[in-house]
Design a protein around this motif. Structure first.
Motif, PDB file in Angstrom:
ATOM      1  N   ASN A   1       0.817  -1.215   0.000  1.00 21.63           N
ATOM      2  CA  ASN A   1       0.000   0.000   0.000  1.00 21.63           C
ATOM      3  C   ASN A   1       0.847   1.259   0.000  1.00 21.63           C
ATOM      4  OD1 ASN A   1      -2.409  -1.467   0.016  1.00 21.63           O
ATOM      5  ND2 ASN A   1      -2.479  -1.550   2.244  1.00 21.63           N
ATOM      6  N   HIS A   2       2.131   1.090   0.321  1.00 20.21           N
ATOM      7  CA  HIS A   2       3.039   2.235   0.319  1.00 20.21           C
ATOM      8  C   HIS A   2       3.781   2.364  -1.013  1.00 20.21           C
ATOM      9  CE1 HIS A   2       4.574   5.385   2.933  1.00 20.21           C
ATOM     10  NE2 HIS A   2       5.758   5.237   2.374  1.00 20.21           N
ATOM     11  N   GLY A   3       3.393   1.546  -1.981  1.00 18.83           N
ATOM     12  CA  GLY A   3       3.944   1.695  -3.326  1.00 18.83           C
ATOM     13  C   GLY A   3       4.979   0.671  -3.739  1.00 18.83           C
ATOM     14  N   TYR A   4       5.319  -0.269  -2.841  1.00 22.51           N
ATOM     15  CA  TYR A   4       6.276  -1.308  -3.213  1.00 22.51           C
ATOM     16  C   TYR A   4       5.599  -2.351  -4.106  1.00 22.51           C
ATOM     17  CZ  TYR A   4       9.908   0.172   0.078  1.00 22.51           C
ATOM     18  OH  TYR A   4      10.894   0.862   0.732  1.00 22.51           O
ATOM     19  N   LYS A   5       6.288  -2.773  -5.163  1.00 25.18           N
ATOM     20  CA  LYS A   5       5.761  -3.829  -6.015  1.00 25.18           C
ATOM     21  C   LYS A   5       5.924  -5.176  -5.316  1.00 25.18           C
ATOM     22  CE  LYS A   5       6.503  -1.525 -10.448  1.00 25.18           C
ATOM     23  NZ  LYS A   5       7.151  -1.583 -11.786  1.00 25.18           N
ATOM     24  N   ILE A   6       4.944  -6.043  -5.530  1.00 24.29           N
ATOM     25  CA  ILE A   6       4.974  -7.337  -4.846  1.00 24.29           C
ATOM     26  C   ILE A   6       6.187  -8.158  -5.264  1.00 24.29           C
ATOM     27  CG2 ILE A   6       3.509  -8.520  -6.524  1.00 24.29           C
ATOM     28  CD1 ILE A   6       3.517  -8.953  -2.672  1.00 24.29           C
ATOM     29  N   SER A   7       6.627  -7.991  -6.512  1.00 19.55           N
ATOM     30  CA  SER A   7       7.814  -8.723  -6.989  1.00 19.55           C
ATOM     31  C   SER A   7       9.063  -8.312  -6.207  1.00 19.55           C
ATOM     32  CB  SER A   7       8.029  -8.471  -8.481  1.00 19.55           C
ATOM     33  OG  SER A   7       8.141  -7.087  -8.748  1.00 19.55           O
ATOM     34  N   LYS A   8       9.118  -7.028  -5.797  1.00 17.07           N
ATOM     35  CA  LYS A   8      10.253  -6.554  -5.008  1.00 17.07           C
ATOM     36  C   LYS A   8      10.137  -7.023  -3.560  1.00 17.07           C
ATOM     37  CE  LYS A   8      12.702  -2.353  -3.613  1.00 17.07           C
ATOM     38  NZ  LYS A   8      12.776  -0.868  -3.733  1.00 17.07           N
ATOM     39  N   ILE A   9       8.918  -6.986  -3.032  1.00 15.61           N
ATOM     40  CA  ILE A   9       8.702  -7.432  -1.650  1.00 15.61           C
ATOM     41  C   ILE A   9       9.092  -8.898  -1.498  1.00 15.61           C
ATOM     42  CG2 ILE A   9       6.974  -7.783   0.165  1.00 15.61           C
ATOM     43  CD1 ILE A   9       5.369  -5.467  -1.075  1.00 15.61           C
ATOM     44  N   ALA A  10       8.763  -9.704  -2.511  1.00 19.56           N
ATOM     45  CA  ALA A  10       9.029 -11.142  -2.448  1.00 19.56           C
ATOM     46  C   ALA A  10      10.520 -11.457  -2.352  1.00 19.56           C
ATOM     47  CB  ALA A  10       8.429 -11.827  -3.669  1.00 19.56           C
ATOM     48  N   LYS A  11      11.368 -10.538  -2.788  1.00 18.56           N
ATOM     49  CA  LYS A  11      12.820 -10.770  -2.756  1.00 18.56           C
ATOM     50  C   LYS A  11      13.456 -10.313  -1.443  1.00 18.56           C
ATOM     51  CE  LYS A  11      13.223 -10.231  -7.773  1.00 18.56           C
ATOM     52  NZ  LYS A  11      13.761  -9.399  -8.885  1.00 18.56           N
ATOM     53  N   ILE A  12      12.680  -9.623  -0.602  1.00 22.35           N
ATOM     54  CA  ILE A  12      13.218  -9.153   0.668  1.00 22.35           C
ATOM     55  C   ILE A  12      13.255 -10.320   1.657  1.00 22.35           C
ATOM     56  CG2 ILE A  12      12.875  -7.544   2.594  1.00 22.35           C
ATOM     57  CD1 ILE A  12      11.271  -5.776   0.677  1.00 22.35           C
ATOM     58  N   PRO A  13      14.374 -10.549   2.344  1.00 19.66           N
ATOM     59  CA  PRO A  13      14.412 -11.629   3.349  1.00 19.66           C
ATOM     60  C   PRO A  13      13.295 -11.446   4.374  1.00 19.66           C
ATOM     61  CG  PRO A  13      16.616 -10.778   2.940  1.00 19.66           C
ATOM     62  CD  PRO A  13      15.671  -9.875   2.207  1.00 19.66           C
ATOM     63  N   GLU A  14      12.700 -12.548   4.775  1.00 18.16           N
ATOM     64  CA  GLU A  14      11.524 -12.481   5.641  1.00 18.16           C
ATOM     65  C   GLU A  14      11.794 -11.715   6.930  1.00 18.16           C
ATOM     66  OE1 GLU A  14       8.308 -15.620   7.567  1.00 18.16           O
ATOM     67  OE2 GLU A  14       9.333 -16.071   5.681  1.00 18.16           O
ATOM     68  N   THR A  15      13.007 -11.865   7.486  1.00 11.64           N
ATOM     69  CA  THR A  15      13.319 -11.184   8.741  1.00 11.64           C
ATOM     70  C   THR A  15      13.480  -9.676   8.560  1.00 11.64           C
ATOM     71  OG1 THR A  15      15.672 -11.654   8.386  1.00 11.64           O
ATOM     72  CG2 THR A  15      14.414 -13.217   9.754  1.00 11.64           C
ATOM     73  N   GLU A  16      13.705  -9.255   7.303  1.00  8.28           N
ATOM     74  CA  GLU A  16      13.922  -7.831   7.045  1.00  8.28           C
ATOM     75  C   GLU A  16      12.628  -7.079   6.753  1.00  8.28           C
ATOM     76  OE1 GLU A  16      16.845  -6.054   7.253  1.00  8.28           O
ATOM     77  OE2 GLU A  16      17.429  -7.917   8.238  1.00  8.28           O
ATOM     78  N   ILE A  17      11.553  -7.801   6.463  1.00  8.86           N
ATOM     79  CA  ILE A  17      10.290  -7.132   6.117  1.00  8.86           C
ATOM     80  C   ILE A  17       9.768  -6.277   7.272  1.00  8.86           C
ATOM     81  CG2 ILE A  17       7.850  -7.514   5.561  1.00  8.86           C
ATOM     82  CD1 ILE A  17       8.715  -9.830   3.783  1.00  8.86           C
ATOM     83  N   PRO A  18       9.693  -6.806   8.505  1.00 14.00           N
ATOM     84  CA  PRO A  18       9.221  -5.952   9.613  1.00 14.00           C
ATOM     85  C   PRO A  18      10.121  -4.739   9.848  1.00 14.00           C
ATOM     86  CG  PRO A  18       9.204  -8.265  10.257  1.00 14.00           C
ATOM     87  CD  PRO A  18       9.956  -8.185   8.968  1.00 14.00           C
TER      88      PRO A  18
END
Length: 302
Positions: free
Chosen positions: A62-79
């Protein structure tokens, strides 16, 4: 005693995150974003950890990040990224998600942390209208769809009421600027939903008026002495579940007979039951569709 809910359907995730179920499924298949588990009877479900991840993903999306980019972020780094964005932009969506997680986990500390982050940047009025009102609107849907239990609703509603009362208490120590009108706020018998009425009380006191807050399930006869004691009273009530829309006109008629024996005190009414009730015959009764309509009325000094 209701246990913390830790099994969620995909519909639960949709209701809590605002992300459509078919979109969640696409994200699962294409990006392996979530990994649902299965019961012994092969029914898919999601864990509390999956819900937390999806709420964080939704904040980034919702803040403008594409889901394809989010999927590449390590899970621990998302929060970590979500908190970083929230600290820079004061993202109210992040606070909403924290409040939802606080509700699901019966976690008072998380609620207070989310609230304190908000109030450090916003006025209480902004917090109420920008965060609490949207959340309470969502809460009704979550309850109707069985995503949450009554225990969840009562838990989070009481925390919000505590914040309204705490902010109102600060104003109660200040002598009112105006002697009249005097506002009397009450709920009728069998009506217990008072968050809206509590907030109106806060706004009235903020503007320097004398307020008499009576609260839930007030017998009509108890209002008569107040009506006779002051020369100008504005009665305010909120009708969410009682009386019914069919009985509301009769209730207003009886209320008028009870409190308006010597003068014509105005009566302000709100709530879902007022929408279809025929109360147009009562010239001293004003119907408000929303809380902010009452605030505007107070700003205009009626």
């Amino acid at each position: 005693m209701n246990a913390i809910k830790d099994h969620f359907s995909i519909k639960d995730l949709e209701n809590l995150s605002g992300i459509k179920a078919h979109t969640i499924r696409i994200w699962e298949k294409r990006y392996r974003l979530l990994s649902p588990k299965r019961t012994n009877t092969n029914i898919r479900f999601y864990t509390l950890k999956s819900l937390q991840k999806l709420l964080n993903v939704a904040s980034l999306y919702n803040h403008g990040y594409k889901i394809s980019k989010i999927a590449k972020i390590p899970e621990t780094e998302i929060p970590v990224l979500v908190r970083e964005i929230a600290s820079i932009s004061n993202n109210k969506g992040h606070s909403l998600n924290d409040i939802k997680m606080a509700m699901m986990n019966f976690d008072q500390a998380l609620f207070y942390n989310a609230y304190n982050n908000l109030i450090s940047e916003k006025s209480f009025r902004d917090v109420f209208f920008e965060v609490f009102i949207p959340f309470l609107n969502d809460l009704g849907i979550l309850w109707q769809t069985d995503t949450i239990s009554p225990a969840h609703e009562h838990f989070i509603s009481n925390l919000i009421k505590q914040k309204i009362i705490a902010n109102t208490e600060k104003l109660q120590q200040i002598t009112p600027v105006y002697e009249e009108p005097v506002f009397v706020l009450f709920l009728p018998n069998n009506e217990v939903h008072e968050i809206g009425l509590l907030y109106i009380n806060y706004e009235i006191m903020l503007r320097g008026y004398k307020s008499i807050y009576l609260g839930q399930s007030v017998p009509m006869e108890g209002l008569q002495n107040i009506a006779m004691h002051y020369s100008k009273v504005i009665f305010i009530s909120y009708f969410t579940i009682a009386p019914s829309a069919n009985d509301l006109a009769s209730y207003i008629k009886n209320l008028n007979m009870c409190v308006n024996t010597n003068t014509q005190h105005p009566i302000w009414v709100l709530g879902s039951q007022t929408k279809n009730a025929d109360i147009s015959l009562f010239k001293n009764v004003s119907r408000f569709s929303r809380l902010d309509d009452v605030v505007k009325k107070l700003q205009g000094q009626f």
